[in-house]
Each structure stands twice: as C-alpha cells, then as structure tokens.
Design an enzyme around this catalytic site. Structure first.
Site, PDB file in Angstrom:
ATOM      1  N   CYS A 109       0.848  -1.183   0.000  1.00 30.75           N
ATOM      2  CA  CYS A 109       0.000   0.000   0.000  1.00 30.75           C
ATOM      3  C   CYS A 109       0.890   1.242   0.000  1.00 30.75           C
ATOM      4  O   CYS A 109       1.913   1.295   0.657  1.00 30.75           O
ATOM      5  CB  CYS A 109      -0.943   0.084   1.186  1.00 30.75           C
ATOM      6  SG  CYS A 109      -2.091  -1.275   1.267  1.00 30.75           S
TER       7      CYS A 109
ATOM      8  N   ARG B  44       3.986  -0.439  -4.745  1.00 29.79           N
ATOM      9  CA  ARG B  44       3.687  -0.913  -3.386  1.00 29.79           C
ATOM     10  C   ARG B  44       2.366  -1.668  -3.294  1.00 29.79           C
ATOM     11  O   ARG B  44       2.031  -2.235  -2.250  1.00 29.79           O
ATOM     12  CB  ARG B  44       3.634   0.278  -2.421  1.00 29.79           C
ATOM     13  CG  ARG B  44       4.912   1.057  -2.348  1.00 29.79           C
ATOM     14  CD  ARG B  44       4.762   2.194  -1.390  1.00 29.79           C
ATOM     15  NE  ARG B  44       4.729   1.719  -0.029  1.00 29.79           N
ATOM     16  CZ  ARG B  44       5.779   1.542   0.738  1.00 29.79           C
ATOM     17  NH1 ARG B  44       6.981   1.802   0.267  1.00 29.79           N
ATOM     18  NH2 ARG B  44       5.665   1.104   1.964  1.00 29.79           N
TER      19      ARG B  44
ATOM     20  N   TRP C 102      -2.794  -2.804  -1.691  1.00 27.39           N
ATOM     21  CA  TRP C 102      -2.511  -4.232  -1.801  1.00 27.39           C
ATOM     22  C   TRP C 102      -3.398  -4.874  -0.742  1.00 27.39           C
ATOM     23  O   TRP C 102      -3.177  -4.710   0.456  1.00 27.39           O
ATOM     24  CB  TRP C 102      -1.030  -4.507  -1.515  1.00 27.39           C
ATOM     25  CG  TRP C 102      -0.636  -5.942  -1.693  1.00 27.39           C
ATOM     26  CD1 TRP C 102      -0.280  -6.552  -2.859  1.00 27.39           C
ATOM     27  CD2 TRP C 102      -0.557  -6.953  -0.685  1.00 27.39           C
ATOM     28  NE1 TRP C 102       0.012  -7.877  -2.631  1.00 27.39           N
ATOM     29  CE2 TRP C 102      -0.155  -8.155  -1.307  1.00 27.39           C
ATOM     30  CE3 TRP C 102      -0.792  -6.957   0.685  1.00 27.39           C
ATOM     31  CZ2 TRP C 102       0.029  -9.344  -0.619  1.00 27.39           C
ATOM     32  CZ3 TRP C 102      -0.618  -8.149   1.384  1.00 27.39           C
ATOM     33  CH2 TRP C 102      -0.214  -9.324   0.733  1.00 27.39           C
TER      34      TRP C 102
ATOM     35  N   ASN D 126      -1.874   2.265   5.716  1.00 28.21           N
ATOM     36  CA  ASN D 126      -1.018   1.167   5.266  1.00 28.21           C
ATOM     37  C   ASN D 126      -0.661   0.350   6.497  1.00 28.21           C
ATOM     38  O   ASN D 126      -0.154   0.900   7.464  1.00 28.21           O
ATOM     39  CB  ASN D 126       0.256   1.759   4.623  1.00 28.21           C
ATOM     40  CG  ASN D 126       1.317   0.716   4.357  1.00 28.21           C
ATOM     41  OD1 ASN D 126       1.026  -0.467   4.241  1.00 28.21           O
ATOM     42  ND2 ASN D 126       2.554   1.145   4.259  1.00 28.21           N
ATOM     43  N   GLY D 127      -0.972  -0.928   6.485  1.00 23.31           N
ATOM     44  CA  GLY D 127      -0.671  -1.779   7.633  1.00 23.31           C
ATOM     45  C   GLY D 127      -1.834  -2.709   7.914  1.00 23.31           C
ATOM     46  O   GLY D 127      -2.716  -2.885   7.074  1.00 23.31           O
TER      47      GLY D 127
ATOM     48  N   GLU E  56      17.006 -18.838  -6.258  1.00 26.18           N
ATOM     49  CA  GLU E  56      16.622 -17.485  -6.694  1.00 26.18           C
ATOM     50  C   GLU E  56      16.041 -17.524  -8.119  1.00 26.18           C
ATOM     51  O   GLU E  56      15.039 -16.862  -8.415  1.00 26.18           O
ATOM     52  CB  GLU E  56      17.846 -16.561  -6.627  1.00 26.18           C
ATOM     53  CG  GLU E  56      17.674 -15.193  -7.284  1.00 26.18           C
ATOM     54  CD  GLU E  56      16.521 -14.380  -6.738  1.00 26.18           C
ATOM     55  OE1 GLU E  56      15.953 -14.737  -5.700  1.00 26.18           O
ATOM     56  OE2 GLU E  56      16.160 -13.377  -7.387  1.00 26.18           O
TER      57      GLU E  56
ATOM     58  N   LYS F  89      12.281 -16.226  -9.190  1.00 27.17           N
ATOM     59  CA  LYS F  89      12.051 -15.180 -10.211  1.00 27.17           C
ATOM     60  C   LYS F  89      11.080 -15.676 -11.275  1.00 27.17           C
ATOM     61  O   LYS F  89      10.167 -14.965 -11.689  1.00 27.17           O
ATOM     62  CB  LYS F  89      13.402 -14.807 -10.827  1.00 27.17           C
ATOM     63  CG  LYS F  89      13.509 -13.418 -11.297  1.00 27.17           C
ATOM     64  CD  LYS F  89      14.034 -12.459 -10.247  1.00 27.17           C
ATOM     65  CE  LYS F  89      13.324 -12.522  -8.956  1.00 27.17           C
ATOM     66  NZ  LYS F  89      13.992 -11.876  -7.848  1.00 27.17           N
TER      67      LYS F  89
ATOM     68  N   GLU G 284       7.547 -15.949  -9.852  1.00 32.18           N
ATOM     69  CA  GLU G 284       6.984 -14.656  -9.477  1.00 32.18           C
ATOM     70  C   GLU G 284       6.382 -13.908 -10.659  1.00 32.18           C
ATOM     71  O   GLU G 284       5.317 -13.319 -10.533  1.00 32.18           O
ATOM     72  CB  GLU G 284       8.120 -13.834  -8.848  1.00 32.18           C
ATOM     73  CG  GLU G 284       7.723 -12.531  -8.235  1.00 32.18           C
ATOM     74  CD  GLU G 284       8.932 -11.833  -7.600  1.00 32.18           C
ATOM     75  OE1 GLU G 284      10.092 -12.181  -7.920  1.00 32.18           O
ATOM     76  OE2 GLU G 284       8.707 -10.920  -6.800  1.00 32.18           O
TER      77      GLU G 284
ATOM     78  N   HIS H 114      16.405 -38.475  -5.265  1.00 35.86           N
ATOM     79  CA  HIS H 114      15.911 -38.995  -3.985  1.00 35.86           C
ATOM     80  C   HIS H 114      14.410 -38.779  -3.825  1.00 35.86           C
ATOM     81  O   HIS H 114      13.916 -38.731  -2.699  1.00 35.86           O
ATOM     82  CB  HIS H 114      16.694 -38.359  -2.829  1.00 35.86           C
ATOM     83  CG  HIS H 114      18.138 -38.740  -2.834  1.00 35.86           C
ATOM     84  ND1 HIS H 114      18.593 -39.995  -2.475  1.00 35.86           N
ATOM     85  CD2 HIS H 114      19.251 -38.059  -3.230  1.00 35.86           C
ATOM     86  CE1 HIS H 114      19.904 -40.055  -2.606  1.00 35.86           C
ATOM     87  NE2 HIS H 114      20.330 -38.880  -3.085  1.00 35.86           N
TER      88      HIS H 114
ATOM     89  N   LYS I  72       5.858  -4.543  -3.958  1.00 39.07           N
ATOM     90  CA  LYS I  72       7.321  -4.477  -3.821  1.00 39.07           C
ATOM     91  C   LYS I  72       7.795  -4.551  -2.369  1.00 39.07           C
ATOM     92  O   LYS I  72       8.550  -5.428  -2.009  1.00 39.07           O
ATOM     93  CB  LYS I  72       7.812  -3.197  -4.486  1.00 39.07           C
ATOM     94  CG  LYS I  72       9.301  -3.008  -4.455  1.00 39.07           C
ATOM     95  CD  LYS I  72       9.987  -3.922  -5.416  1.00 39.07           C
ATOM     96  CE  LYS I  72      11.493  -3.748  -5.427  1.00 39.07           C
ATOM     97  NZ  LYS I  72      12.144  -4.893  -6.074  1.00 39.07           N
TER      98      LYS I  72
END
Ligand code: M6R
Length: 604
Positions: A2, A27, A73, A99-100, A480, A484, A487, A503, A599
């Site tokens: 947010c 955000r 968000w 925001n929160g 990583e 990526k 995502e 295995h 982000k």
C-alpha cells in the site's frame, strides 16, 4: 505494501496526489483512490485496478489544495471500490488512508461501533468510524479523538487523516509501517516513500513509530503519544527523478537488469580505494570479528542472496554463517551461539518480517547490521550498523540488481574482515579486479538477450512447471532463479540441488518437463551435474544448460564468462533473470507488477 500520499497547502492536490500514486504503484496495485477538498467542496474518487484506471475516472472539476490518496494491496477484503481507500466515517466528515494491518479491528467494531453502517470489509474503515464516533458522538476534539483511537488500535499502521470541516490540516501517525513528511514552500506532504514526492521536493522528515504529526501548509509538528513535542530536522533525499523513470525501457525490470554492471562498479568505488584497499566501516569489521557466528535474516530474494554469499563469507571470515527465514525467526528463534551478529539483508529496509527479527534482536541486545538499498529506512535506523547497496531505486517487483548488489556488498564485508584478521586467502583475493571481471561478464550475457529470448520461447512458452538444478553455489542460485520465474511468469518452478533430485523429486520429470541446469566453478561437481542432466533427459526432460565457459561443452545453451568462484552467483544469476523476464513477456503478463504481489512487504 500500500502506498500513501497526502498534501496540504497552496498547490493542486489532485496533480500532486496522482503523480505520487503513480510512483508508489509498485507498493500495491489492486485498487486506488483519492480524496481532495477545497474546504467547501469534497471529492472522493476510487477505482479497482491500476492508477491509470483511477486516472480515467477523474472528472475535470476534482480540485482542491488538500487531499490524501492511496494505492492498495488488499489484506482485509477483496479489491473492490468499496474496500479501496480513502475510507470515510459514518457521517463522511473524516477521511482516512492506511497502510498496515489493524489486528483488533473486529473487537473495535464490536466494542464501539454498534449501529454503524460499513461499506466494505476493511480494518481501516473501522478505524475511521471510531475516530468519527469519538468526535461526533462523544464531543471530543479531533486531535484527541485521533489519539484515543491510536491508543485502542493494535497492529501496524501509517495513517493520514483529514477532517473535511477543517481542510487545513492532515493528521498523521505511524507504527511499524513507513511514512515520511515531504517539506515544500507553502505546502507540505505525506508519503510512504520519498520517491512519491521527489518531483516536488528533496527535503523530507522522518517519522518514528508511535509518533503523531500535525501537518499544515507551513508547519509540521511531531509529538509522541504522551503529547511531548519533538524536534525533528529535515534530511535531503539523494534521489533523482531520472533514477525512478523507465527511460526508453518497456519495463523497469529490464532496465534494472541492465543496470547491474554499473551497480558493480558503483560498489567498487564506494567500498574500495583507488589502490584497492577496503573502505568498509571499521566498527562493522570489528562487530563481525567479535561474533562467533553470523546469522543472515531475510526474506525472498534477499534470503537467496544471503545463501549465495554464505560460502564466501565463511571462507574469508572464518566465521560460521547461518541463514534464517525472517518470517519464522521473528517468532521461532532457535538456540543462538554465544556471540551472535545478526545481518538483516533487505533491499527496501522496510520488510515487516525482517523488522520483527530486528525488534527481537534489539530486545535481546544482539548487535545487528542492516544491509539495504534505502538509506534512512526503518531497518537501517533500528540496527546497530548499516551498509548501503548503492543499487539505485529498484522499482520492478521482481528484485534483480538488489540481489547482485547484496552478494557484492557481502563480498566487500568478507574481504575487509578477512584482511583485518590477516587471512591470506582474503588478502590475496583481489576483489576490485574480480568484480570488474564480473561486471564484464554481466555485460557479455546482456549482449545475448535475443538468443536467450529465443531459447525461452522454445522451452517455456506453454509449460506449467519447470526445474532449475545445480550444485554448490549454483544450487543457491537455482533457488533465486526459480523464485524469479514463478513470481513473474506464474510457471511453477523449483530450484533443486542436482544430486538430490533422484531422492524423490525425479518422479515429477516426464516428457517435455523443462529442466534448466547451472554449471559453474568446479570440475568435479560439474561432472556430477552432467550426470544428473543425463538422468532427467533419459526420462524425457527438455534441458537448457547455463555453463561457465571453462566447463562448457558443445551443445550447451548459454555460456557465461568465467569469474572468481566466490562471485559466480552474481554472473550465473543474470541469464536466469533474463529467462524470467522473457517468459513473462512472452506470456503477455505484466512483468513489473505480477499478480498478488507488491514491492515492499510491510505486513507480516
Ligand atoms: O525489501 P526486501 O529485500 O526485504 O524484500 C524481501 C522480499 O520481499 C523480496 O526480495 C521479494 O522476494 C522479491 N519481490 C522477489 O523478487
């Protein structure tokens, strides 16, 4: 998560809020809204979707010099117009952006707000109703009502509140979520990130947790929750508007991938002198020397960068390194060594999970070092020491240049400590020279973009799943690489230790399963990885190899220039970033703003 903006003063609020929201869209981008007032006329416009969708709903007569805005968000309640911020109190006099996460919102609703009508399902709407109730039903002054609500609210928040009957003030408060005040001439602003207001000013004021701020056009007063007035100076944000633009690039991610050679060189000039000697803060070196174990705590890509640096750090500092997932360690701290040092690795410096670990570390008196890209960020302020990444703003949700900068910054730290310890291997490791070679290797890979795009088209255009495999440092890179790809292309992908596949997980390999193998640094493990490739090929996998040049064979797909083994995670990750980028592009997805994400993850 947010983004919040606000402005009060002598300017066109709509313009300032909208350009601010555009900068904060990284955000959160599932819905957005603004409230603007002239003092007489109030306008509230909200929209599901992106800031561009909000733009298209703005009528020409939406004007005023005071306003607040928000890009969301979703946490509580789906992304709908009703759940989009700003939210209003029962009589619509009070308007709030947040925001929160307010943890006790349902309790607040039950305890105080029976008979109130709510339009949506958000925690924020409860908070603004509560403030409205205290003023309009209990006759409290606005500021006192705000304070009383803050005493009741539990959780994380950055709030900006407007009383439509007194449009000369924005009331602000913060706990755990980021918020700054931007200082203008005849106007002042509120924002989650300096980027939002850098077009208007480079003068900002930090707000700390549990502080309240009364923002007017020509004054800013900061108080603690006990009512003590606090003196707070401004700082200059070292940001350039051009740093936060896309330039001629179609996506931020591609721009940020391309910036990596420059970032490597910037780190060289920041952390080394002309003669190659280290310029790392002596207190930080001492803190590492005094530790009997280094704990790297981080989330997502930053966690992966920690892993990719572990072997190098241990080899050069002779100190064991343990990795911790921040969201776990905040609440399940394992048995620690006697003299721990916590390294918080975080691009944004605002990640709530990482911050929770730091809060615990501070309570336990554990020394901490935040390595971050954002000076003045919460984790930087609250740690004992800070080291900066100097990567420039990273705006694409998928982190790229922060990862490589983190590995490089840790290399400077490792070498500086090793040298201070008199360790021969550290003294002999010519980091400046080796990192210059890495920058060249990155450039060479970047010049192969078209070829990589074609290979991605052949391998990943229709698949639902894929694997990355590798050994040693390559294994860490595969984790990583897989993150990526997942995502931004939504391909289910796992990074796997190549030897571990047989295995159990090899049962997932079938005709056409894409497997991307990374081979660098070590001839023995390279031979074993080749063996693992053969195993999956004989079960129908489609293979793509990314191999360092000295180990390359005919038929390998992407050849990466040889670099020092300590730094191979940097050069080997570059093709995987491009693979993710092209997979997303070819699937016609929004590369920079993948679904469900944001982000800076400022909620736990
Ligand atoms: O700002 P941070 O480095 O603390 O962020 C941690 C993660 O949220 C972040 O790296 C995330 O995993 C990236 N979007 C991945 O590309």
């Amino acid at each position: 998560m947010c983004g919040i903006v606000g402005v009060v003063g002598n300017r066109n609020a709509t313009d300032i809020l909208m350009q601010g929201l555009e900068k904060l869209e990284y955000r959160g981008y599932d819905s957005a809204g603004i409230f603007v007032t002239t003092g007489q006329k109030n306008s509230l416009v909200k929209s599901v979707g992106r800031i561009a969708d909000l733009h298209s709903k703005l009528a020409l007569d939406i004007a005023g010099s005071t306003g607040i805005g928000h890009t969301r968000w979703a946490t509580h309640g789906k992304p709908t117009v009703d759940n989009a911020h700003p939210h209003r109190s029962q009589t619509e006099r009070f308007v709030l952006v947040h925001n929160g996460v307010i943890e006790n919102y349902l309790q607040m609703k039950e305890d105080y707000l029976s008979g109130h009508d709510f339009k949506g399902q958000t925690d924020t709407e409860i908070a603004v109703h509560l403030i409205g109730k205290f003023v309009e039903e209990e006759g409290m002054e606005v500021f006192d009502a705000f304070k009383k609500a803050l005493d009741i609210i539990e959780g994380s928040y950055a709030f900006a509140l407007i009383d439509a009957e007194d449009a000369d003030v924005i009331y602000v408060a913060k706990n755990k979520s980021p918020l700054l005040i931007g200082l203008g001439d005849g106007y002042n602003m509120v924002c989650s990130d300096a980027m939002a207001m850098i077009r208007e000013t480079n003068q900002f004021m930090e707000i700390h947790d549990k502080e309240l701020v009364i923002v007017k056009k020509d004054s800013v007063q900061v108080q603690d929750y006990d009512g003590n007035i606090l003196e707070r100076g401004a700082y200059t944000a070292e940001l350039d508007l051009s740093d936060i633009g896309k330039g001629t690039y179609p996506f931020y991610m591609l721009k940020e991938i391309d910036e990596q050679p420059t970032v490597m060189r910037k780190l060289i000039s920041t952390y080394a002198d002309q003669d190659g000697s280290m310029k790392v803060d002596g207190d930080i070196i001492k803190a590492v020397q005094e530790a009997d174990r280094i704990y790297i705590l981080a989330a997502g890509t930053s966690y992966n960068a920690g892993f990719a640096s572990k072997n190098m750090l241990e080899a050069l500092t002779d100190t064991p390194v343990e990795l911790g997932v921040a969201s776990e360690w905040g609440y399940h701290m394992p048995l620690l060594s006697k003299k721990p040092l916590f390294i918080l690795l975080t691009q944004s410096g605002e990640t709530a999970d990482s911050r929770q670990v730091l809060v615990k570390a501070n309570e336990m008196g554990i020394p901490s070092l935040t390595i971050t890209n954002v000076p003045g960020s919460t984790l930087s302020r609250e740690a004992t020491y800070t080291m900066l990444l100097h990567a420039g703003p990273e705006i694409a949700v998928a982190s790229t240049k922060a990862y490589t900068a983190q590995v490089a910054a840790l290399a400077f730290l490792a070498k500086a400590v090793g040298e201070a310890n008199g360790k021969k291997e550290a003294i002999d490791f010519d980091l400046v020279h080796e990192l210059s070679i890495v920058a060249q290797s990155i450039e060479a890979t970047l010049s192969e973009k078209d070829a990589i795009a074609e290979k991605v088209q052949n391998l990943l255009s229709t698949t639902r799943n894929a694997f990355y495999i590798g050994r040693g440092n390559d294994y860490y890179v595969t984790i990583e690489a897989a993150l990526k790809l997942k995502e931004i292309s939504y391909i289910q992908c796992e990074g796997f230790a190549a030897g571990e596949l047989k295995h159990g997980t090899i049962s997932l390999i079938e005709d056409g399963t894409p497997v991307i193998a990374l081979i660098s640094a070590n001839e023995v493990t390279a031979a074993h990885t080749r063996g693992n490739i053969a195993e999956v090929v004989s079960r129908g996998a489609h293979i793509l190899t990314i191999v360092e040049e000295d180990l390359a064979r005919d038929g390998d797909d992407i050849i990466v220039n040889q670099v020092h083994p300590y730094l191979s995670s940097i050069s080997m990750v570059i093709p995987t970033q491009l693979i993710a980028y092209y997979a997303s592009l070819q699937r016609d997805l929004d590369v920079d703003k993948p679904r469900n994400l944001a982000k800076a993850v400022t909620v736990e």
